[in-house]
Design a protein around this motif. Structure first.
Motif, PDB file in Angstrom:
ATOM      1  N   ASP A  23       0.818  -1.209   0.000  1.00 40.49           N
ATOM      2  CA  ASP A  23       0.000   0.000   0.000  1.00 40.49           C
ATOM      3  C   ASP A  23       0.858   1.267   0.000  1.00 40.49           C
ATOM      4  O   ASP A  23       0.475   2.278  -0.576  1.00 40.49           O
ATOM      5  CB  ASP A  23      -0.944   0.000   1.208  1.00 40.49           C
ATOM      6  CG  ASP A  23      -1.921   1.157   1.170  1.00 40.49           C
ATOM      7  OD1 ASP A  23      -2.728   1.214   0.210  1.00 40.49           O
ATOM      8  OD2 ASP A  23      -1.874   1.994   2.085  1.00 40.49           O
ATOM      9  N   CYS A  24       2.001   1.203   0.646  1.00 36.08           N
ATOM     10  CA  CYS A  24       2.894   2.368   0.731  1.00 36.08           C
ATOM     11  C   CYS A  24       4.327   1.892   0.519  1.00 36.08           C
ATOM     12  O   CYS A  24       5.092   1.752   1.476  1.00 36.08           O
ATOM     13  CB  CYS A  24       2.733   3.061   2.076  1.00 36.08           C
ATOM     14  SG  CYS A  24       3.651   4.608   2.181  1.00 36.08           S
ATOM     15  N   PRO A  25       4.693   1.619  -0.755  1.00 41.60           N
ATOM     16  CA  PRO A  25       6.005   1.021  -1.020  1.00 41.60           C
ATOM     17  C   PRO A  25       7.184   1.985  -0.900  1.00 41.60           C
ATOM     18  O   PRO A  25       8.319   1.555  -0.783  1.00 41.60           O
ATOM     19  CB  PRO A  25       5.865   0.522  -2.458  1.00 41.60           C
ATOM     20  CG  PRO A  25       4.836   1.394  -3.077  1.00 41.60           C
ATOM     21  CD  PRO A  25       3.892   1.753  -1.964  1.00 41.60           C
ATOM     22  N   LYS A  26       6.925   3.281  -0.941  1.00 44.84           N
ATOM     23  CA  LYS A  26       8.023   4.255  -0.920  1.00 44.84           C
ATOM     24  C   LYS A  26       7.742   5.322   0.125  1.00 44.84           C
ATOM     25  O   LYS A  26       7.043   5.079   1.091  1.00 44.84           O
ATOM     26  CB  LYS A  26       8.177   4.865  -2.303  1.00 44.84           C
ATOM     27  CG  LYS A  26       8.473   3.818  -3.379  1.00 44.84           C
ATOM     28  CD  LYS A  26       9.262   4.405  -4.491  1.00 44.84           C
ATOM     29  CE  LYS A  26       9.407   3.419  -5.622  1.00 44.84           C
ATOM     30  NZ  LYS A  26      10.496   2.583  -5.616  1.00 44.84           N
ATOM     31  N   THR A  27       8.220   6.492  -0.068  1.00 46.05           N
ATOM     32  CA  THR A  27       8.062   7.591   0.878  1.00 46.05           C
ATOM     33  C   THR A  27       6.587   7.883   1.141  1.00 46.05           C
ATOM     34  O   THR A  27       5.787   7.971   0.222  1.00 46.05           O
ATOM     35  CB  THR A  27       8.740   8.866   0.323  1.00 46.05           C
ATOM     36  OG1 THR A  27      10.093   8.553   0.034  1.00 46.05           O
ATOM     37  CG2 THR A  27       8.672   9.995   1.323  1.00 46.05           C
ATOM     38  N   ASP A  28       6.265   8.034   2.407  1.00 48.29           N
ATOM     39  CA  ASP A  28       4.890   8.320   2.833  1.00 48.29           C
ATOM     40  C   ASP A  28       4.712   9.835   2.944  1.00 48.29           C
ATOM     41  O   ASP A  28       4.917  10.422   4.000  1.00 48.29           O
ATOM     42  CB  ASP A  28       4.617   7.620   4.162  1.00 48.29           C
ATOM     43  CG  ASP A  28       3.225   7.864   4.689  1.00 48.29           C
ATOM     44  OD1 ASP A  28       2.347   8.268   3.901  1.00 48.29           O
ATOM     45  OD2 ASP A  28       3.003   7.649   5.896  1.00 48.29           O
ATOM     46  N   ILE A  29       4.322  10.460   1.829  1.00 53.33           N
ATOM     47  CA  ILE A  29       4.169  11.919   1.797  1.00 53.33           C
ATOM     48  C   ILE A  29       3.074  12.374   2.757  1.00 53.33           C
ATOM     49  O   ILE A  29       3.229  13.368   3.471  1.00 53.33           O
ATOM     50  CB  ILE A  29       3.858  12.411   0.362  1.00 53.33           C
ATOM     51  CG1 ILE A  29       4.987  12.036  -0.587  1.00 53.33           C
ATOM     52  CG2 ILE A  29       3.587  13.915   0.349  1.00 53.33           C
ATOM     53  CD1 ILE A  29       6.323  12.626  -0.241  1.00 53.33           C
ATOM     54  N   GLY A  30       1.973  11.637   2.796  1.00 55.81           N
ATOM     55  CA  GLY A  30       0.877  12.003   3.707  1.00 55.81           C
ATOM     56  C   GLY A  30       1.327  12.011   5.149  1.00 55.81           C
ATOM     57  O   GLY A  30       0.973  12.892   5.936  1.00 55.81           O
ATOM     58  N   GLY A  31       2.143  11.024   5.514  1.00 57.62           N
ATOM     59  CA  GLY A  31       2.676  10.964   6.873  1.00 57.62           C
ATOM     60  C   GLY A  31       3.585  12.134   7.182  1.00 57.62           C
ATOM     61  O   GLY A  31       3.600  12.664   8.292  1.00 57.62           O
ATOM     62  N   PHE A  32       4.357  12.550   6.188  1.00 57.18           N
ATOM     63  CA  PHE A  32       5.228  13.719   6.356  1.00 57.18           C
ATOM     64  C   PHE A  32       4.398  14.969   6.638  1.00 57.18           C
ATOM     65  O   PHE A  32       4.752  15.784   7.481  1.00 57.18           O
ATOM     66  CB  PHE A  32       6.085  13.912   5.100  1.00 57.18           C
ATOM     67  CG  PHE A  32       6.943  15.133   5.143  1.00 57.18           C
ATOM     68  CD1 PHE A  32       8.078  15.184   5.938  1.00 57.18           C
ATOM     69  CD2 PHE A  32       6.605  16.255   4.394  1.00 57.18           C
ATOM     70  CE1 PHE A  32       8.862  16.327   5.980  1.00 57.18           C
ATOM     71  CE2 PHE A  32       7.382  17.396   4.432  1.00 57.18           C
ATOM     72  CZ  PHE A  32       8.518  17.430   5.234  1.00 57.18           C
ATOM     73  N   VAL A  33       3.271  15.089   5.947  1.00 56.07           N
ATOM     74  CA  VAL A  33       2.418  16.274   6.092  1.00 56.07           C
ATOM     75  C   VAL A  33       1.772  16.325   7.475  1.00 56.07           C
ATOM     76  O   VAL A  33       1.745  17.370   8.116  1.00 56.07           O
ATOM     77  CB  VAL A  33       1.342  16.308   4.981  1.00 56.07           C
ATOM     78  CG1 VAL A  33       0.314  17.394   5.240  1.00 56.07           C
ATOM     79  CG2 VAL A  33       1.987  16.485   3.617  1.00 56.07           C
ATOM     80  N   VAL A  34       1.248  15.183   7.960  1.00 53.79           N
ATOM     81  CA  VAL A  34       0.530  15.202   9.247  1.00 53.79           C
ATOM     82  C   VAL A  34       1.462  15.129  10.449  1.00 53.79           C
ATOM     83  O   VAL A  34       1.089  15.528  11.546  1.00 53.79           O
ATOM     84  CB  VAL A  34      -0.535  14.072   9.336  1.00 53.79           C
ATOM     85  CG1 VAL A  34      -1.583  14.245   8.266  1.00 53.79           C
ATOM     86  CG2 VAL A  34       0.097  12.699   9.280  1.00 53.79           C
ATOM     87  N   GLY A  35       2.659  14.600  10.296  1.00 53.47           N
ATOM     88  CA  GLY A  35       3.648  14.592  11.365  1.00 53.47           C
ATOM     89  C   GLY A  35       3.460  13.510  12.408  1.00 53.47           C
ATOM     90  O   GLY A  35       2.682  12.567  12.231  1.00 53.47           O
ATOM     91  N   ASN A  36       4.189  13.677  13.527  1.00 55.13           N
ATOM     92  CA  ASN A  36       4.270  12.652  14.579  1.00 55.13           C
ATOM     93  C   ASN A  36       3.429  12.949  15.813  1.00 55.13           C
ATOM     94  O   ASN A  36       3.536  12.252  16.813  1.00 55.13           O
ATOM     95  CB  ASN A  36       5.726  12.477  15.018  1.00 55.13           C
ATOM     96  CG  ASN A  36       6.596  11.975  13.899  1.00 55.13           C
ATOM     97  OD1 ASN A  36       6.136  11.265  13.009  1.00 55.13           O
ATOM     98  ND2 ASN A  36       7.867  12.326  13.931  1.00 55.13           N
TER      99      ASN A  36
END
Length: 133
Positions: A23-36
């Motif tokens: 489902d997410c084979p490479k960089t998770d751009i959405g995760g970068f946007v929402v953060g930790n």
């Protein structure tokens, strides 16, 4: 956890983890946007069904370092008539991990619950006809 979890093949966890990777084979751009930031997300059932797929969804949540409070047990018929939607679970953890787990876990729960509902309907028909074959 489901009473049927014991009959799952020993490889099911590895298969579910592969679904996440697919489902997410490479960089998770959405995760970068929402953060930790620590967040929570509620899972809702919007149509009547039988909750199923919880052991598989649990693997997704564990792999993504999330915790879940299940409000409905697997195998329970959820009747949303009149309610519009029913809260099934609440997921806690880092926002990026919730986002990563969202699509895979919801696909698993939707598909498995659809199959469980079809099986329930078939069983209801069998019982209504008093069939024992």
């Amino acid at each position: 956890m489901s009473v049927f979890a014991e009959i799952l093949p020993h490889t099911y966890k590895e298969e579910v983890i592969q679904w996440i990777k697919d489902d997410c084979p490479k960089t998770d751009i959405g995760g970068f946007v929402v953060g930790n930031k620590s967040e929570s997300a509620s899972l809702y059932c919007k149509s009547s069904t039988v909750l199923s797929g919880v052991p598989f969804a649990k693997v997704v949540f564990d792999y993504c370092h999330l915790t879940v409070d299940w409000l409905v047990n697997e195998g329970t018929f959820i009747d949303v008539d009149g309610a519009g939607k029913v809260k099934v679970a609440v997921v806690y953890g880092e926002a990026r991990n919730i986002l990563l787990a969202e699509r895979v876990s919801l696909n698993i729960l939707s598909r498995a619950s659809g199959v469980a509902l079809a099986a329930r309907k078939a069983n209801d028909i069998k019982n209504a006809k008093n069939w024992h074959g």
